[in-house]
Design a protein around this motif. Structure first.
Motif, short mmCIF file in Angstrom:
data_model
loop_
_atom_site.label_atom_id
_atom_site.label_comp_id
_atom_site.label_asym_id
_atom_site.label_seq_id
_atom_site.Cartn_x
_atom_site.Cartn_y
_atom_site.Cartn_z
N TRP A 99 0.18 -1.69 -0.13
CA TRP A 99 0.38 0.01 -0.11
C TRP A 99 1.18 1.20 0.37
CZ3 TRP A 99 -5.26 0.72 0.99
CH2 TRP A 99 -5.92 -0.93 0.92
N THR A 100 -0.04 2.30 -0.66
CA THR A 100 1.21 4.00 -0.44
C THR A 100 0.44 4.52 0.80
OG1 THR A 100 1.34 3.56 -2.49
CG2 THR A 100 0.82 5.93 -1.68
N ILE A 146 -3.82 3.92 -0.85
CA ILE A 146 -4.25 3.32 -2.01
C ILE A 146 -3.30 2.12 -2.26
CG2 ILE A 146 -3.33 3.79 -4.78
CD1 ILE A 146 -2.30 6.96 -2.99
N PRO A 147 -4.28 1.51 -2.21
CA PRO A 147 -4.35 -0.28 -2.75
C PRO A 147 -2.98 -0.66 -3.50
CG PRO A 147 -6.23 -0.17 -3.62
CD PRO A 147 -5.81 1.15 -2.89
N PRO A 148 -2.10 -1.53 -4.01
CA PRO A 148 -1.47 -2.12 -4.78
C PRO A 148 -2.71 -2.84 -5.59
CG PRO A 148 -1.86 -3.95 -2.63
CD PRO A 148 -2.24 -2.45 -2.37
N LEU A 149 -2.31 -2.54 -6.79
CA LEU A 149 -2.80 -3.10 -7.70
C LEU A 149 -2.66 -4.92 -8.49
CD1 LEU A 149 -2.89 -0.13 -10.93
CD2 LEU A 149 -4.14 -0.73 -9.16
N LEU A 151 -3.87 -6.55 -5.81
CA LEU A 151 -4.66 -7.25 -5.10
C LEU A 151 -6.16 -8.41 -5.64
CD1 LEU A 151 -5.95 -4.83 -2.19
CD2 LEU A 151 -4.36 -7.11 -1.84
N PRO A 152 -6.41 -8.92 -5.51
CA PRO A 152 -7.29 -10.11 -6.41
C PRO A 152 -8.48 -8.68 -6.10
CG PRO A 152 -6.56 -11.23 -3.89
CD PRO A 152 -5.60 -9.80 -4.18
N LYS A 153 -8.95 -9.27 -7.51
CA LYS A 153 -10.48 -8.15 -7.70
C LYS A 153 -11.39 -9.88 -8.05
CE LYS A 153 -8.21 -5.62 -10.79
NZ LYS A 153 -7.30 -5.49 -10.23
N LEU B 19 -9.89 -4.07 -3.22
CA LEU B 19 -9.91 -3.71 -4.44
C LEU B 19 -11.30 -4.86 -5.26
CD1 LEU B 19 -7.21 -3.37 -6.90
CD2 LEU B 19 -8.11 -1.98 -5.23
N LEU B 82 -10.31 4.66 0.85
CA LEU B 82 -9.08 5.15 1.02
C LEU B 82 -8.39 5.34 2.05
CD1 LEU B 82 -10.16 6.52 -2.71
CD2 LEU B 82 -8.21 5.05 -2.36
#
Lengths: 156, 156
Positions: A99-100, A146-149, A151-153, B19, B82
């Motif tokens: 995460w950011t 902000i989540p890491p992209l 992560l499972p969607k 996500l 967020l």
């Protein structure tokens, strides 16, 4: 563009001359850091009406962080503008594959809390900064995450 | 943890179940999107005192964005928090190999502005969202921007 420009509806953000300094040469690192702590060097503390060319409070915060002991896995970098001007002083932390975080309402004395939070984030198992043990300044001063992209969607 | 929890100094952030939904199945994409628009689905508009289990304004914003025409190179994803609660409604945009932006003070009607901004960011040459042409809502509602770690650094 003048570095003191503050983004709002009438003045644009500064350009891309952003990552300007770090605590140690990149060449000195054996591995990429798990967490990069980005400190805005343009920020002035609320109420500080020193001339624009005076040393900024954010630059003092960066210098303080670089003078402190930085945990393994953490890098510290100065950034000319994080555009979080309404809640200056400001810093962000980017966890590799995690995460950011953006923090505000910091002070020139916040280096120890930022570095403690960065170490927590670097050591976390799930890529989130643990709430337990997090310095109060990084609870009160939470601006966004902000989540890491990766992560499972779930798809609707 | 209840999804309505709002991070502050006393209540921790929700966990990593973040996500949660997108506008299109990942399998339908030929290439990774240049920009991922992340919309917080937990946000309530200021003054909205509907029961916690009522549909959230952020979820309405996500649905509106997914119902609109989304530019090539842009993906839309819902995120459960967020942590930008002080300036809800909230969204973030992550440009691959570019900058990340956080926006606040949005409304359930902000989908068109968000998608216009995401298209601008996807098409930019330097990885920054251009100021010229950016919807006013994404100027006034600027919360923070975070540079890509790939930017060259000068070492002090």
């Amino acid at each position: 563009m003048e570095r003191s420009a503050i983004p709002d509806s009438t003045s644009p953000e500064p350009g891309a001359e952003s990552l300007e300094s770090g605590c140690a040469p990149e060449a000195a690192r054996d591995t990429a850091p798990a967490v990069t702590l980005l400190i805005c060097t343009t920020c002035r503390a609320p109420g500080n009406d020193a001339p624009p060319d005076a040393e900024r409070d954010g630059a003092r915060l960066l210098a303080s962080a670089c003078a402190a002991t930085v945990s393994d896995g953490v890098a510290v970098v100065g950034v000319s503008c994080l555009a979080n001007c309404k809640r200056a002083l400001s810093a962000a932390m980017v966890r590799r594959d995690g995460w950011t975080y953006v923090f505000g309402d910091l002070s020139p004395d916040s280096a120890a809390d930022l570095l403690a939070g960065a170490a927590l984030l670097a050591g976390s198992q799930d890529g989130l900064m643990p709430w337990r043990g997090r310095p109060d300044e990084l609870k009160r001063g939470m601006v966004a995450r902000i989540p890491p992209l990766s992560l499972p969607k779930e798809t609707r």
